[in-house]
Design a protein around this motif. Sequence first.
Motif, short mmCIF file in Angstrom:
data_model
loop_
_atom_site.label_atom_id
_atom_site.label_comp_id
_atom_site.label_asym_id
_atom_site.label_seq_id
_atom_site.Cartn_x
_atom_site.Cartn_y
_atom_site.Cartn_z
N THR A 131 15.23 33.78 -31.62
CA THR A 131 14.11 33.45 -30.54
C THR A 131 13.28 35.29 -30.42
O THR A 131 12.03 33.90 -29.75
CB THR A 131 14.40 33.32 -29.67
OG1 THR A 131 15.52 34.66 -29.06
CG2 THR A 131 15.86 32.39 -29.04
N THR A 132 12.91 36.25 -30.41
CA THR A 132 11.75 37.30 -29.53
C THR A 132 11.67 37.89 -31.76
O THR A 132 12.25 37.64 -32.48
CB THR A 132 12.77 37.97 -29.09
OG1 THR A 132 13.60 38.55 -30.01
CG2 THR A 132 13.46 37.48 -28.00
N LYS A 168 9.32 27.14 -34.72
CA LYS A 168 8.97 28.26 -33.15
C LYS A 168 8.36 29.25 -33.24
O LYS A 168 7.80 30.03 -33.05
CB LYS A 168 10.67 29.21 -33.78
CG LYS A 168 11.82 28.55 -33.71
CD LYS A 168 13.02 29.91 -33.47
CE LYS A 168 14.16 28.48 -33.30
NZ LYS A 168 15.77 29.74 -33.21
N GLY A 169 7.21 28.61 -34.16
CA GLY A 169 5.38 29.06 -33.97
C GLY A 169 5.78 30.24 -34.73
O GLY A 169 4.78 31.21 -35.07
N PHE A 199 1.87 22.23 -43.25
CA PHE A 199 2.87 21.52 -42.28
C PHE A 199 2.30 22.78 -41.00
O PHE A 199 1.64 22.16 -39.40
CB PHE A 199 3.86 20.22 -41.65
CG PHE A 199 3.83 19.77 -41.23
CD1 PHE A 199 3.52 18.15 -40.06
CD2 PHE A 199 4.61 20.41 -40.17
CE1 PHE A 199 3.56 17.73 -39.05
CE2 PHE A 199 4.83 19.29 -38.73
CZ PHE A 199 3.88 18.57 -38.49
N HIS A 200 3.60 23.60 -40.83
CA HIS A 200 3.45 23.78 -40.09
C HIS A 200 1.76 24.76 -39.56
O HIS A 200 2.32 25.61 -38.36
CB HIS A 200 4.88 25.31 -39.59
CG HIS A 200 6.37 24.64 -39.58
ND1 HIS A 200 6.35 23.64 -38.26
CD2 HIS A 200 6.37 23.84 -40.58
CE1 HIS A 200 7.45 22.97 -38.12
NE2 HIS A 200 7.86 22.77 -39.53
N ALA A 205 -3.14 26.30 -35.86
CA ALA A 205 -4.31 26.01 -35.82
C ALA A 205 -4.45 25.30 -34.41
O ALA A 205 -5.53 25.07 -33.46
CB ALA A 205 -5.39 25.42 -37.08
N PHE A 206 -3.98 23.82 -34.57
CA PHE A 206 -4.03 22.92 -33.59
C PHE A 206 -3.31 23.44 -32.20
O PHE A 206 -3.78 23.25 -31.36
CB PHE A 206 -3.14 21.92 -34.27
CG PHE A 206 -2.99 20.24 -33.13
CD1 PHE A 206 -4.99 19.77 -33.20
CD2 PHE A 206 -2.60 20.26 -32.10
CE1 PHE A 206 -4.65 18.73 -32.59
CE2 PHE A 206 -2.64 19.01 -31.56
CZ PHE A 206 -3.92 17.87 -31.71
N ASP A 207 -2.86 23.57 -32.62
CA ASP A 207 -1.76 24.68 -30.97
C ASP A 207 -2.63 25.65 -30.46
O ASP A 207 -2.16 25.57 -29.52
CB ASP A 207 -0.08 24.56 -31.87
CG ASP A 207 0.61 23.64 -31.59
OD1 ASP A 207 0.10 22.82 -31.34
OD2 ASP A 207 1.75 23.37 -32.03
#
Length: 397
Positions: A131-132, A168-169, A199-200, A205-207
């Motif tokens: 997560t971190t 999770k970016g 895709f990610h 860029a989109f997010d």
Amino acid sequence: MLRNSTLSAFRASDGVLESAAGRITRSITATHRRAFSYTARQNAGIAHFTPASTPELTKLLESIREKIILPSYIPPDQRRKIFSLKYEKKLQSDPITIEIDGEVIKFRYMNPFKEMPQTRRSVVSAVSQFTTDEDFANLRPLFEGIAYAKRKFGSDFYCKVLRTCGNKGKIYDVLDCARSVRRTGFKLDTSEKVNEALFHIQMKAFDSKWDEAETKRALRKAELVIELLQDEGHIPAKAEDRRMLDGELPLYRDPMTLLAPLHIAAGFVVNNGDSEDVGLMLEKATDYAKDVIRVWPEGKSLTAVQPEKAYEMDNKMKYLAEPNKFFALCTPLLHGLDMAIKVVEPELAKQLLSRRNQLTADLRAAKPDISWRGESAAEKFYGDVDTMITDLPEESQ
């Protein structure tokens, strides 16, 4: 059957230390304890994990390190003893000991059926708990370790890791592993892996709402993927996977691959008109648009660009036969075509429009069989599925 397959797995890893054997200095003490030491260098391959965000994750990473990775540093004859009940009592009092980079590690008997974790399950579980930033700092040493231990996985395993990290970016952390493929074994050697990664990257860029710096970074990463596809380290290991079909395009020239940087470059131009880099980005968008036109014949489905047999083969394009997966991965590509049509020269835009409407028809055909992933991608880029799969008129160019 289970016992035989498990023992076979251990025997299969016996060749692990052949390449490293020359770097190990051996000595036998008076008590017959085997001691081994590496030359003092951190890049000898040993995995070191930083403290994780939860005690459970820290414990899992240590289990992977101690039971899967570290035994691979022991010569095969010694490693076999660790998993042999015959040596249980002897190893309890006189463990096999090695020294690597100043760290002394002792090995006692391990029951291969009860104490050895399943590698794939353990790695997927660990990554799913990341997560971190500190957790994700362990991603590269994790893959370096399992690569050193000669653990082999199918494409679906790596795609799962790509999706998990991407959601999770953290897709750039995975690309860092791919850049170090010779140490991590993380190859971008199938179309599905490549398109999951792209895709990610597009989502980054989109997010960011097409933030100038983040979008430029995303384009660099998409172009890095194309560069990696031409690196011999990402060539499939199996001969049958390396064999090209008649008329097959290499992955770095596949239109799905090229549509991703086109999307990012065009998105930059549409959303950063005042940037000093808009001219350069428009040039890039134009070049990628021309590349797409060259490899994607007009009137042909995106799933018919490669030879028909490729869409029947697991190691090539068969994954696109899953409507939900095809729909999700192609949604940002369609969005990229919409943006590119707005910024390139009219004649080029006209050619892109015909491909755009062909892709729309393909997505309409897939719509009845999509589920959450496909729907969520459409909602993110277009608001709803029906809006997305509407043909654009010629006046829109």
